[in-house]
Write a protein that holds these residues in place. Sequence first.
Motif, mmCIF file in Angstrom:
data_model
loop_
_atom_site.group_PDB
_atom_site.id
_atom_site.type_symbol
_atom_site.label_atom_id
_atom_site.label_comp_id
_atom_site.label_asym_id
_atom_site.label_seq_id
_atom_site.Cartn_x
_atom_site.Cartn_y
_atom_site.Cartn_z
ATOM 1 N N GLU A 346 11.556 37.150 45.900
ATOM 2 C CA GLU A 346 12.404 36.004 46.239
ATOM 3 C C GLU A 346 13.368 35.742 45.085
ATOM 4 O O GLU A 346 12.949 35.658 43.932
ATOM 5 C CB GLU A 346 11.503 34.779 46.461
ATOM 6 C CG GLU A 346 12.250 33.564 46.965
ATOM 7 C CD GLU A 346 11.315 32.373 47.075
ATOM 8 O OE1 GLU A 346 10.611 32.276 48.088
ATOM 9 O OE2 GLU A 346 11.305 31.562 46.132
ATOM 10 N N ALA A 347 14.638 35.660 45.415
ATOM 11 C CA ALA A 347 15.658 35.435 44.370
ATOM 12 C C ALA A 347 16.534 34.261 44.774
ATOM 13 O O ALA A 347 17.011 34.201 45.901
ATOM 14 C CB ALA A 347 16.499 36.685 44.188
ATOM 15 N N THR A 348 16.724 33.325 43.856
ATOM 16 C CA THR A 348 17.587 32.168 44.110
ATOM 17 C C THR A 348 18.855 32.330 43.294
ATOM 18 O O THR A 348 18.804 32.701 42.119
ATOM 19 C CB THR A 348 16.860 30.874 43.691
ATOM 20 O OG1 THR A 348 15.581 30.891 44.301
ATOM 21 C CG2 THR A 348 17.595 29.636 44.150
ATOM 22 N N PHE A 349 19.983 32.075 43.938
ATOM 23 C CA PHE A 349 21.253 32.267 43.232
ATOM 24 C C PHE A 349 22.294 31.288 43.745
ATOM 25 O O PHE A 349 22.142 30.695 44.818
ATOM 26 C CB PHE A 349 21.748 33.712 43.404
ATOM 27 C CG PHE A 349 21.919 34.122 44.835
ATOM 28 C CD1 PHE A 349 23.152 34.077 45.440
ATOM 29 C CD2 PHE A 349 20.826 34.554 45.575
ATOM 30 C CE1 PHE A 349 23.311 34.456 46.754
ATOM 31 C CE2 PHE A 349 20.976 34.930 46.901
ATOM 32 C CZ PHE A 349 22.226 34.876 47.498
ATOM 33 N N LEU A 350 23.335 31.147 42.948
ATOM 34 C CA LEU A 350 24.453 30.272 43.322
ATOM 35 C C LEU A 350 25.478 31.092 44.071
ATOM 36 O O LEU A 350 25.904 32.142 43.595
ATOM 37 C CB LEU A 350 25.098 29.685 42.071
ATOM 38 C CG LEU A 350 24.521 28.394 41.521
ATOM 39 C CD1 LEU A 350 25.230 28.051 40.239
ATOM 40 C CD2 LEU A 350 24.665 27.250 42.502
ATOM 41 N N HIS A 351 25.841 30.626 45.254
ATOM 42 C CA HIS A 351 26.893 31.296 46.003
ATOM 43 C C HIS A 351 27.984 30.256 46.190
ATOM 44 O O HIS A 351 27.857 29.383 47.043
ATOM 45 C CB HIS A 351 26.341 31.783 47.339
ATOM 46 C CG HIS A 351 27.307 32.636 48.100
ATOM 47 N ND1 HIS A 351 27.414 33.988 47.895
ATOM 48 C CD2 HIS A 351 28.222 32.327 49.035
ATOM 49 C CE1 HIS A 351 28.360 34.462 48.692
ATOM 50 N NE2 HIS A 351 28.862 33.472 49.396
ATOM 51 N N THR A 357 18.717 31.352 48.698
ATOM 52 C CA THR A 357 17.501 32.093 48.380
ATOM 53 C C THR A 357 17.452 33.330 49.269
ATOM 54 O O THR A 357 17.654 33.230 50.477
ATOM 55 C CB THR A 357 16.264 31.218 48.635
ATOM 56 O OG1 THR A 357 16.352 30.076 47.781
ATOM 57 C CG2 THR A 357 14.985 31.961 48.316
ATOM 58 N N GLU A 358 17.230 34.478 48.646
ATOM 59 C CA GLU A 358 17.128 35.730 49.403
ATOM 60 C C GLU A 358 15.725 36.279 49.214
ATOM 61 O O GLU A 358 15.174 36.209 48.116
ATOM 62 C CB GLU A 358 18.166 36.722 48.859
ATOM 63 C CG GLU A 358 18.367 37.925 49.751
ATOM 64 C CD GLU A 358 19.478 38.815 49.222
ATOM 65 O OE1 GLU A 358 19.204 40.006 49.001
ATOM 66 O OE2 GLU A 358 20.605 38.323 49.035
ATOM 67 N N ASN A 402 13.417 33.458 40.171
ATOM 68 C CA ASN A 402 12.914 34.697 40.759
ATOM 69 C C ASN A 402 11.410 34.609 40.955
ATOM 70 O O ASN A 402 10.723 33.918 40.198
ATOM 71 C CB ASN A 402 13.242 35.881 39.840
ATOM 72 C CG ASN A 402 14.740 36.069 39.672
ATOM 73 O OD1 ASN A 402 15.386 36.708 40.492
ATOM 74 N ND2 ASN A 402 15.311 35.475 38.630
ATOM 75 N N ALA A 403 10.930 35.317 41.959
ATOM 76 C CA ALA A 403 9.488 35.263 42.228
ATOM 77 C C ALA A 403 9.039 36.509 42.977
ATOM 78 O O ALA A 403 9.832 37.182 43.644
ATOM 79 C CB ALA A 403 9.163 34.025 43.047
ATOM 80 N N VAL A 404 7.744 36.804 42.841
ATOM 81 C CA VAL A 404 7.091 37.825 43.662
ATOM 82 C C VAL A 404 5.886 37.132 44.283
ATOM 83 O O VAL A 404 5.010 36.637 43.566
ATOM 84 C CB VAL A 404 6.637 39.044 42.803
ATOM 85 C CG1 VAL A 404 5.870 40.030 43.667
ATOM 86 C CG2 VAL A 404 7.833 39.710 42.146
ATOM 87 N N THR B 52 19.396 40.100 42.310
ATOM 88 C CA THR B 52 20.221 39.195 43.112
ATOM 89 C C THR B 52 20.221 37.775 42.563
ATOM 90 O O THR B 52 21.229 37.081 42.615
ATOM 91 C CB THR B 52 19.693 39.176 44.565
ATOM 92 O OG1 THR B 52 19.525 40.522 44.991
ATOM 93 C CG2 THR B 52 20.657 38.486 45.497
ATOM 94 N N GLY B 53 19.091 37.340 42.066
ATOM 95 C CA GLY B 53 18.951 35.942 41.629
ATOM 96 C C GLY B 53 19.592 35.682 40.279
ATOM 97 O O GLY B 53 20.021 36.614 39.585
ATOM 98 N N GLU B 54 19.652 34.400 39.932
ATOM 99 C CA GLU B 54 20.119 34.026 38.602
ATOM 100 C C GLU B 54 19.166 34.646 37.582
ATOM 101 O O GLU B 54 17.976 34.791 37.845
ATOM 102 C CB GLU B 54 20.079 32.505 38.438
ATOM 103 C CG GLU B 54 20.966 31.750 39.400
ATOM 104 C CD GLU B 54 22.431 31.886 39.061
ATOM 105 O OE1 GLU B 54 22.773 31.782 37.882
ATOM 106 O OE2 GLU B 54 23.235 32.103 39.982
ATOM 107 N N GLU B 55 19.698 34.989 36.411
ATOM 108 C CA GLU B 55 18.850 35.656 35.415
ATOM 109 C C GLU B 55 17.931 34.650 34.729
ATOM 110 O O GLU B 55 18.386 33.613 34.247
ATOM 111 C CB GLU B 55 19.712 36.349 34.373
ATOM 112 C CG GLU B 55 18.892 37.205 33.436
ATOM 113 C CD GLU B 55 19.722 37.823 32.333
ATOM 114 O OE1 GLU B 55 20.566 38.672 32.634
ATOM 115 O OE2 GLU B 55 19.494 37.455 31.166
#
Lengths: 433, 144
Positions: A346-351, A357-358, A402-404, B52-55
């Motif tokens: 799981e990845a969180t990011f700014l768009h 979250t993807e 980020n997570a697993v 993909t995520g923020e670092e």
Amino acid sequence: MARWPRLWEKKRGKRRTGSPLLGSVGEAMFFASLLFLGSIGLVAVVASIAFESVVATYLFPEATYTAGKCVVMETALGEKQLDGGAVRYQPRILVHVHTKTEDYYGWTYRRNPTWYSDREAAEQIVDGFRPGWEYPCWYASYDPSTVILRRSTNFALWSILLVFASFAAIGAIGMFYTLLLFGASAERRSALAKSAQKIELIGDLLPPSAYPNIPSADNLTNSPGVRLAYRLPIEVSPAWWLFATLLFSLIWSGMTAVFALGVLADLERREFNWLLILLTIGAIAVGVWSIYHFLRQIALHTRVGPTYIEISNHPLLPGRDYNLHLSQAGRMHVKKMRVTLVCEEEATFLHGTDVRTETAKVYDAEVANFRGLVIRPGAPFEEMLHFQIPLSAMHSFKSSHNAVHWKLLVDLDAKGAGRQLRSFPIVVYPPVQ
Amino acid sequence: MTDEPHISISLDRPSRQYAADDELVARFEISNLPAANITAIEASVLWHTEGTGEEDMSAHEFVRLLPGEDADGDLTRLQSLKTRLPRSPLSYNGKIVKIHWVVRVRVFVGKGRDLVEELEFELTPSGGRNSDMPAENGSGASRG
């Protein structure tokens, strides 16, 4: 030509835009503004009360009053009759106050005249003052005719002081922290944050962890199982969805009832407010749908009962075999029920300005697959299963963005109940020999 | 050979593979840079995410060296950093989340300028590396 530094940071693949220096300056300015606003506000409020400014005497008059002594001369109970015939009572006390400049005699009690519907309550207040005795009182130093014997708690004043004090405190702490880390590298910031956790006060609040960045598994082991060691908690309980549906249905029905009453009142007066009638019809339609949806949810949840999963051990380690006890209650014909072991990244990011979250499934293994089951009330379907965490598995992991995650999924497809997916999170640790 | 300032980092294990709880010793040296120009050196052992995520990043070990604190004042000479590695997170090369362990040395040369060099290594489970653990071998990276 020198490039104008970007004010906002953005992630573009592996590259980042924005200036850390400008970021720190912006952060410092934000906290400085908070500190300035809070301090100015505090000083202004306190000073205006101390100097009895016009603003303070208007907004918080009782806070500017001077404490003094009053001699009670006489007591009385005021009476007035309202239009409906009801009687109200007011405690009235005649006091003598001697200030530095003058003597004043007047009837008073509180700043705002208070009328009581209960005679006994008003009499009790009056009986609390004896003529000839001295009592504490408060008055405006510029006008002793404002004398009062009871001072109200000024909640508005305390709230304003609290807000300004919070601004000042947040600003001061933020400024200190920002200046401490001004120009510091990311590693130094991280090390400082880590050392802050070692401070006794903060450290005591955090659970000690021999495995950093692996989520706590306390919630997995606090519920003992019947057949195996631990009963796993479900990720999102179906009961919450049922409750949300009920809440929506109740609120919407209440709102619809108000509209409907308005329409009925109009019709009784032979008035036709077509907009209100159309709105009410629409609201009734949504209300009927929400009630139907709620009743359907109840039917589904009584048909598809709770799913329980118990596991034999914890922590879970790669390369090891574990027992799993599955119990599915209800009253249904199950077309298909599949239990799988899943690992997801799981990845969180700014768009742009959105936080997204993807997720990506990196492991999916079938633990069991049942078809054509008939589950009857009071006789849940029970099965002892086995599963293995693969030796190559990555352990559970959680950081800020980020997570697993590892989980056991029960995918159930029953006649008349549709498909339901129930998720039971588990925590996998790194392998040990 | 160039005359550009350079930071050399080496690990006590040429394979750059370490297991949880192992001790790591890193050595680093700065060349082509006058010692007088160095205002500080920061050496750290850290992990960071990529994908993909923020670092996300967390320093496991961090030391900051200042010219005045050193015995002979020369921060360009060979220095070492020793630490016992944690049990997690292990190196990971997933689809959208990757975890890299690195030894990073940052040299501050005044006016907010710095040189950075890092050397990646692999943190594997205790008791040796799993043959099928999806982690890449580390590689050095340099930014200035």
